[in-house]
Every structure is written in C-alpha cells, then in structure tokens.
Design a protein around this motif. Structure first.
Motif, mmCIF file in Angstrom:
data_model
loop_
_atom_site.group_PDB
_atom_site.id
_atom_site.type_symbol
_atom_site.label_atom_id
_atom_site.label_comp_id
_atom_site.label_asym_id
_atom_site.label_seq_id
_atom_site.Cartn_x
_atom_site.Cartn_y
_atom_site.Cartn_z
ATOM 1 N N ARG A 205 0.822 -1.215 0.000
ATOM 2 C CA ARG A 205 0.000 0.000 0.000
ATOM 3 C C ARG A 205 0.853 1.260 0.000
ATOM 4 O O ARG A 205 0.505 2.267 -0.623
ATOM 5 C CB ARG A 205 -0.946 -0.006 1.198
ATOM 6 C CG ARG A 205 -2.072 -1.030 1.072
ATOM 7 C CD ARG A 205 -3.105 -0.883 2.168
ATOM 8 N NE ARG A 205 -4.261 -1.751 1.930
ATOM 9 C CZ ARG A 205 -4.411 -2.961 2.455
ATOM 10 N NH1 ARG A 205 -3.489 -3.435 3.288
ATOM 11 N NH2 ARG A 205 -5.469 -3.691 2.168
ATOM 12 N N ALA B 255 -4.492 -6.313 -0.461
ATOM 13 C CA ALA B 255 -3.711 -5.101 -0.722
ATOM 14 C C ALA B 255 -3.369 -4.981 -2.191
ATOM 15 O O ALA B 255 -3.406 -3.879 -2.769
ATOM 16 C CB ALA B 255 -2.440 -5.110 0.123
ATOM 17 N N THR C 119 -4.641 -1.928 -4.757
ATOM 18 C CA THR C 119 -3.660 -1.032 -5.382
ATOM 19 C C THR C 119 -3.348 -1.383 -6.827
ATOM 20 O O THR C 119 -2.676 -0.610 -7.519
ATOM 21 C CB THR C 119 -2.346 -1.069 -4.591
ATOM 22 O OG1 THR C 119 -1.831 -2.415 -4.608
ATOM 23 C CG2 THR C 119 -2.553 -0.627 -3.147
#
Length: 247
Positions: free
Chosen positions: A31, A68, A72
C-alpha cells in the motif's frame, strides 16, 4: 507495452515463522509503495528459516496481501518455501520459491535454481529459469545465489527480459557483493535489475543482514538504493529502452 513500469523493492520487518504477521507487513508495504510491482526478499513470508513449514499458495493467511494487491493494482513478488509440483523435472521436492501475488490470488512464479549447501539438504532446485509478464514488461526471476551464477543470468536474459528481479538475503558484510552482482547483470545483459534484500536479523546464521535493496539501470548505474534499515520501501519508474541482445 507501456513506456514505464513502477517497481518497488521492500525490506519489511519479518517475524520468524509467523506467516500471518509477515503477510500483514507485506500488505502495508504494498500500500505504501504505490507501484505496479513490489519485490520482497528471499523467504520473506517466513523469514530465512530453513526448517519453516512450506506454504501453500491458497493459504488463508495470505489473504491480507491479496487484498492489498487488489486495492492497489499491484503484483507482489514474495518469498516462501513451497512444496514441489511433482513434474519430475527438478521441481519435485520442497523449493525456495518466489510467489506472485495479485488481486486474483497467489501462484508459484519461480523456484530457486542454485541452492546453498545447507539449503540443498532440504530443498530441491528449480529446473529452469522463469519469466513473469506484467503489462508487457518481461521480468526474469531470481533468488539470492542465482544472482551470482553467470549461467543463470544468461539463461534468463536469453528468454528476452526487460528486468532481472531478485529476492535475496545477505550478511551485512556482503552488501557490496550484492551490488556488484546487480551491476554485472545490468551491464552484461542490458536490462534493468531490481533487488529486494532482507533487513534485520533472521535465521540461518544471519544475525545481521545487509538490506540495501536497490534498482540498477541497463548499463549498471544505480538509480535507487536503500540503507540497512528495516521497513524501507523504494519505488522507481523504469523506462523502455532499445532492445539489447544478451552476450
């Protein structure tokens, strides 16, 4: 193929044998990196613990890292011991692997081909070099000792790669050796090199590790390098280049 690729090298805190804690740390690094590809050190999900239990790609403890990557749009390349694939081609025993993690799940992307003497007591070598394609960029994969074997770089570059990507663990006094190997691959084969190197203490006699993850441009010039500290994440934008034939 896009003209650029954002790639990060990360050296997160790793807790010995604690896959859940380590997956959470990897997720935080993904992240924070804001990169398309995030590279982690050798055996980053267990620590460099030669006796660590093997990890299945579908293990629920990896779900925070998958989440995550989904959030992203990243591909994470993380290290773990895995069971063999049973193909009888050198991948039939437990292996030191590089896992590819994205929003859809986890796969074994590469198995370390060149093992240390102690590693060979438990693990089987991978049978062949591997390439992972991300947005048209071809990433050649390596784990630690692979980077010091010219035949590995040559065979991997021969598959037609843009970036040579490695996860490593090195003693603190080996930091310059690690950089020398990266420069050699970048200069010798005209490719980008990205190395994620373990930071902090871990098993296997590594009371103090090198860290100093980095990225080298085709030709061998360093473009980004971390220090030895735990938690460093460096993001670099790679640019396309004219095709270069490997030696």
């Amino acid at each position: 193929m896009p003209e650029t690729l954002t790639i990060a090298v990360a050296q997160p805190l790793t807790v010995p044998h604690d896959v859940a804690a380590n997956a959470a740390a990897h997720a935080r690094a993904v992240r924070s990196a804001r990169a398309r590809v995030v590279v982690f050190p050798e055996l980053s999900l267990t620590g460099y613990e030669p006796a660590a239990a093997t990890l299945a790609p579908g293990d629920a403890r990896l779900e925070p890292l998958v989440a995550a990557c989904a959030e992203t749009g990243a591909v994470a390349l993380a290290g773990a011991p895995v069971d063999g694939d049973g193909d009888g081609g050198g991948d039939s025993g437990p292996s030191i692997a590089m896992l590819a993690v994205d929003g859809s799940g986890v796969t074994v992307a590469y198995r370390k081909m060149y093992l240390g003497a102690e590693e060979a007591l438990r693990f089987a070598p991978g049978s062949r070099p591997r390439v992972l394609e991300v947005d048209g960029w071809r990433l050649g994969l390596a784990v630690c000792k692979d980077t010091g074997v010219p035949e590995h770089a040559a065979a991997t570059a021969g598959l037609g790669i843009d970036v040579y990507v490695a996860g490593t663990v090195k003693h603190a006094h080996e930091a310059e050796l690690q950089a020398e190997r990266a420069r050699g691959v970048a200069a010798g084969h005209g490719v980008w090199v990205a190395v994620a190197s373990f930071a902090g203490p871990t098993g296997g006699g590594f009371a103090e590790t090198a860290g100093r993850s980095g990225v080298w441009a085709p030709g061998g010039e360093p473009v980004a390098q971390a220090g030895p500290e735990i938690g460093a994440v460096l993001t670099t934008t790679l640019t396309t280049k004219p095709a270069t034939k490997p030696f």
